[in-house]
Write a protein that holds these residues in place. Structure first.
Motif, PDB file in Angstrom:
ATOM      1  N   MET A   1       1.346   8.392 -14.914  1.00 26.74           N
ATOM      2  CA  MET A   1       1.044   8.079 -13.504  1.00 26.74           C
ATOM      3  C   MET A   1      -0.266   7.310 -13.395  1.00 26.74           C
ATOM      4  O   MET A   1      -0.397   6.388 -12.579  1.00 26.74           O
ATOM      5  N   GLY A   2      -1.245   7.690 -14.210  1.00 24.18           N
ATOM      6  CA  GLY A   2      -2.511   6.973 -14.190  1.00 24.18           C
ATOM      7  C   GLY A   2      -2.352   5.539 -14.651  1.00 24.18           C
ATOM      8  O   GLY A   2      -2.931   4.610 -14.060  1.00 24.18           O
ATOM      9  N   ARG A   3      -1.553   5.343 -15.707  1.00 23.92           N
ATOM     10  CA  ARG A   3      -1.343   3.986 -16.216  1.00 23.92           C
ATOM     11  C   ARG A   3      -0.604   3.120 -15.197  1.00 23.92           C
ATOM     12  O   ARG A   3      -0.861   1.919 -15.071  1.00 23.92           O
TER      13      ARG A   3
ATOM     14  N   ILE B   1       5.215   9.334  -7.055  1.00 27.05           N
ATOM     15  CA  ILE B   1       4.467   9.083  -8.290  1.00 27.05           C
ATOM     16  C   ILE B   1       3.286   8.144  -8.041  1.00 27.05           C
ATOM     17  O   ILE B   1       2.627   7.716  -8.974  1.00 27.05           O
ATOM     18  N   GLY B   2       3.023   7.849  -6.775  1.00 26.77           N
ATOM     19  CA  GLY B   2       2.023   6.837  -6.475  1.00 26.77           C
ATOM     20  C   GLY B   2       0.632   7.353  -6.207  1.00 26.77           C
ATOM     21  O   GLY B   2      -0.235   6.586  -5.811  1.00 26.77           O
ATOM     22  N   PHE B   3       0.383   8.663  -6.395  1.00 28.75           N
ATOM     23  CA  PHE B   3      -0.928   9.205  -6.052  1.00 28.75           C
ATOM     24  C   PHE B   3      -1.812   9.422  -7.278  1.00 28.75           C
ATOM     25  O   PHE B   3      -2.879  10.016  -7.194  1.00 28.75           O
ATOM     26  N   GLY B   4      -1.387   8.913  -8.448  1.00 28.23           N
ATOM     27  CA  GLY B   4      -2.133   9.153  -9.671  1.00 28.23           C
ATOM     28  C   GLY B   4      -3.505   8.493  -9.678  1.00 28.23           C
ATOM     29  O   GLY B   4      -3.733   7.472  -9.009  1.00 28.23           O
ATOM     30  N   ASN B   5      -4.401   9.088 -10.450  1.00 26.33           N
ATOM     31  CA  ASN B   5      -5.741   8.525 -10.628  1.00 26.33           C
ATOM     32  C   ASN B   5      -5.641   7.356 -11.615  1.00 26.33           C
ATOM     33  O   ASN B   5      -5.196   7.546 -12.753  1.00 26.33           O
TER      34      ASN B   5
ATOM     35  N   ALA C   1      -0.804   3.429 -11.902  1.00 25.90           N
ATOM     36  CA  ALA C   1      -1.787   3.074 -10.873  1.00 25.90           C
ATOM     37  C   ALA C   1      -2.745   2.003 -11.392  1.00 25.90           C
ATOM     38  O   ALA C   1      -3.102   1.060 -10.666  1.00 25.90           O
ATOM     39  N   ALA C   2      -3.139   2.117 -12.653  1.00 22.19           N
ATOM     40  CA  ALA C   2      -4.035   1.121 -13.247  1.00 22.19           C
ATOM     41  C   ALA C   2      -3.358  -0.246 -13.309  1.00 22.19           C
ATOM     42  O   ALA C   2      -4.007  -1.285 -13.117  1.00 22.19           O
ATOM     43  N   ALA C   3      -2.053  -0.261 -13.596  1.00 21.52           N
ATOM     44  CA  ALA C   3      -1.323  -1.527 -13.647  1.00 21.52           C
ATOM     45  C   ALA C   3      -1.298  -2.197 -12.281  1.00 21.52           C
ATOM     46  O   ALA C   3      -1.389  -3.430 -12.177  1.00 21.52           O
ATOM     47  N   ALA C   4      -1.159  -1.391 -11.222  1.00 23.37           N
ATOM     48  CA  ALA C   4      -1.181  -1.950  -9.874  1.00 23.37           C
ATOM     49  C   ALA C   4      -2.532  -2.582  -9.572  1.00 23.37           C
ATOM     50  O   ALA C   4      -2.618  -3.637  -8.925  1.00 23.37           O
ATOM     51  N   ILE C   5      -3.606  -1.949 -10.037  1.00 30.02           N
ATOM     52  CA  ILE C   5      -4.951  -2.494  -9.836  1.00 30.02           C
ATOM     53  C   ILE C   5      -5.133  -3.775 -10.634  1.00 30.02           C
ATOM     54  O   ILE C   5      -5.736  -4.744 -10.156  1.00 30.02           O
ATOM     55  N   ASP C   6      -4.600  -3.802 -11.848  1.00 26.51           N
ATOM     56  CA  ASP C   6      -4.694  -5.029 -12.655  1.00 26.51           C
ATOM     57  C   ASP C   6      -4.001  -6.197 -11.969  1.00 26.51           C
ATOM     58  O   ASP C   6      -4.513  -7.321 -11.972  1.00 26.51           O
ATOM     59  N   LEU C   7      -2.826  -5.945 -11.412  1.00 29.79           N
ATOM     60  CA  LEU C   7      -2.111  -6.998 -10.688  1.00 29.79           C
ATOM     61  C   LEU C   7      -2.934  -7.478  -9.497  1.00 29.79           C
ATOM     62  O   LEU C   7      -3.097  -8.685  -9.285  1.00 29.79           O
ATOM     63  N   ALA C   8      -3.457  -6.537  -8.722  1.00 33.07           N
ATOM     64  CA  ALA C   8      -4.260  -6.904  -7.551  1.00 33.07           C
ATOM     65  C   ALA C   8      -5.519  -7.658  -7.966  1.00 33.07           C
ATOM     66  O   ALA C   8      -5.935  -8.604  -7.278  1.00 33.07           O
ATOM     67  N   ARG C   9      -6.123  -7.288  -9.080  1.00 32.24           N
ATOM     68  CA  ARG C   9      -7.327  -7.983  -9.537  1.00 32.24           C
ATOM     69  C   ARG C   9      -7.016  -9.454  -9.813  1.00 32.24           C
ATOM     70  O   ARG C   9      -7.795 -10.337  -9.476  1.00 32.24           O
ATOM     71  N   ASP C  10      -5.843  -9.699 -10.420  1.00 35.11           N
ATOM     72  CA  ASP C  10      -5.435 -11.084 -10.670  1.00 35.11           C
ATOM     73  C   ASP C  10      -5.185 -11.833  -9.365  1.00 35.11           C
ATOM     74  O   ASP C  10      -5.534 -13.013  -9.238  1.00 35.11           O
TER      75      ASP C  10
ATOM     76  N   MET D   1       0.798  -1.212   0.000  1.00 30.90           N
ATOM     77  CA  MET D   1       0.000   0.000   0.000  1.00 30.90           C
ATOM     78  C   MET D   1       0.838   1.273   0.000  1.00 30.90           C
ATOM     79  O   MET D   1       0.443   2.282  -0.594  1.00 30.90           O
ATOM     80  N   LEU D   2       1.992   1.232   0.665  1.00 33.90           N
ATOM     81  CA  LEU D   2       2.721   2.465   0.958  1.00 33.90           C
ATOM     82  C   LEU D   2       3.122   3.247  -0.294  1.00 33.90           C
ATOM     83  O   LEU D   2       3.018   4.476  -0.318  1.00 33.90           O
ATOM     84  N   LYS D   3       3.575   2.578  -1.342  1.00 30.87           N
ATOM     85  CA  LYS D   3       4.041   3.303  -2.526  1.00 30.87           C
ATOM     86  C   LYS D   3       2.913   4.043  -3.224  1.00 30.87           C
ATOM     87  O   LYS D   3       3.155   5.007  -3.972  1.00 30.87           O
ATOM     88  N   TRP D   4       1.665   3.614  -2.996  1.00 36.21           N
ATOM     89  CA  TRP D   4       0.527   4.270  -3.633  1.00 36.21           C
ATOM     90  C   TRP D   4      -0.091   5.339  -2.739  1.00 36.21           C
ATOM     91  O   TRP D   4      -1.162   5.870  -3.035  1.00 36.21           O
ATOM     92  N   LEU D   5       0.619   5.660  -1.655  1.00 34.62           N
ATOM     93  CA  LEU D   5       0.203   6.747  -0.768  1.00 34.62           C
ATOM     94  C   LEU D   5       1.202   7.901  -0.791  1.00 34.62           C
ATOM     95  O   LEU D   5       1.161   8.793   0.041  1.00 34.62           O
ATOM     96  N   ASP D   6       2.155   7.861  -1.760  1.00 41.14           N
ATOM     97  CA  ASP D   6       3.181   8.899  -1.854  1.00 41.14           C
ATOM     98  C   ASP D   6       2.559  10.281  -2.028  1.00 41.14           C
ATOM     99  O   ASP D   6       1.547  10.443  -2.706  1.00 41.14           O
TER     100      ASP D   6
END
Length: 357
Positions: A41-43, A30-34, A45-54, A20-25
């Protein structure tokens, strides 16, 4: 303090915190992107969500999609309110309030009765006009594992969809088969504020809120990369440790049963998740016990219903009187509970109960 309330929430896994920590920068990171923005930055963050979804999907049956929500309550509301059709909703009498209250609010709700051992009675019929059946996998108050295979079959025979509240099962055992499955991250050592609804391929729900439709046009709202990354990491650890966690919990269960000699077990001892120990001692003043044992974190029932003053609807459904229900306690333990903590807590609780006379 000794924490024995794992059904209410679980300690955050270190792996989830790190994810979680890197996405609270802050502004220098660079971890606060939408995650719905198209820039770099958005892409990311989206990649992190894709990984978590898997990672989250790996604990579900194959053949479905994960829709992230704010928690299991939202997931359950999406499943029930978004279920197509005009027929009845059949729910077990021991469902979580998120299921029971939502089903009753919509009307035309049929309650399925429950046997004394805490299992929903699989011999009863589902009404012919049913559009949705909801029977949870593991009860949150008494830990009893429900006959999901039988009710899934009954739902199909009635032409209905089948919803499972798998909050207490997800990450601890294989999740049962269904059309819709609701889970919550903070019950498997992830963060609060995020959950998911698994939707079987081919099941079409109606959105219950309008907006950007970020989650497959079913759920609107900006996703939190930090919360979802923590959820994914917790799911990955749970998958890797499932067998070891189950062995640890079983050892704690058998020790705890011996420590509370003379207390009655609520619900089946066999068809049960062993991280849940729901006990009663006739005449016990639970409010006084909680006051006398403030260093032991345990529950008098579900955290969502605490303070209501009402006897547990789950314990009443299995045939207990109001007095018996109000003299019951729930102990929940898991991955980070030690035998030494359990022994100390048992000593404190049993001594305090004895002093009540």
């Amino acid at each position: 303090m000794i924490y024995l309330d794992y059904q209410a929430t679980t300690p955050l896994a270190p792996e989830a915190r790190d994810a979680m920590l890197k996405w609270l920068d802050g502004p220098d990171g660079i971890g606060f992107g939408n995650p719905h923005s198209s820039h770099r930055m958005g892409r990311m963050a989206a990649a992190a969500i894709d990984l978590a979804r898997d990672q989250v999907a790996a604990l579900f049956p194959p053949g479905g999609q994960v829709i992230f929500t704010s928690g299991a309550t939202e997931a359950i509301n999406l499943a029930i309110r978004g279920c197509p059709g005009e027929g009845a909703i059949s729910v077990s009498a021991i469902e979580h309030a998120a299921v029971l209250d939502t089903a009753h609010a919509l009307g035309n709700c049929h309650e399925l009765n429950v046997a004394a051992d805490g299992q929903c009675n699989a011999r009863q019929d589902i009404p012919a006009n049913t559009r949705l059946v909801a029977v949870m996998q593991v009860n949150n108050e008494i830990g009893v594992i429900q006959p999901t295979v039988e009710f899934h079959r009954k739902a199909k025979e009635a032409g209905a969809l089948y919803l499972i509240d798998a909050v207490q099962a997800y990450g601890k055992m294989p999740v049962a088969n269904a059309d819709l499955i609701a889970v919550s991250a903070h019950k498997l050592h992830g963060p609060k504020g995020v959950g998911a609804l698994w939707v079987r391929n081919g099941v079409n729900l109606t959105p219950v809120q309008t907006g950007g439709g970020q989650e497959a046009d079913l759920r609107s709202g900006t996703l939190s990369p930090a919360l979802i990354a923590g959820f994914g990491a917790a799911a990955a650890v749970a998958k890797e440790r499932m067998a070891a966690d189950a062995d640890h919990v079983a050892a704690l269960w058998h020790q705890a049963r011996d420590m509370f000699d003379g207390w009655e077990l609520n619900g089946s001892a066999e068809a049960r998740y062993l991280g849940n120990l729901n006990l009663r001692k006739d005449g016990l003043d639970v409010a006084r016990l909680m006051s006398d044992c403030r260093d032991v974190m345990f529950s008098a029932g579900s955290a969502c219903a605490s303070g209501s003053g009402r006897a547990s609807h789950v314990l009443r459904a299995i045939g207990l009187s109001d007095a018996q229900a109000k003299s019951s306690i729930r102990l929940g333990f898991g991955r980070y509970t030690t035998i030494e903590q359990l022994e100390e807590a048992a000593k404190i609780l049993t001594n305090a109960a004895t002093q009540q006379g």
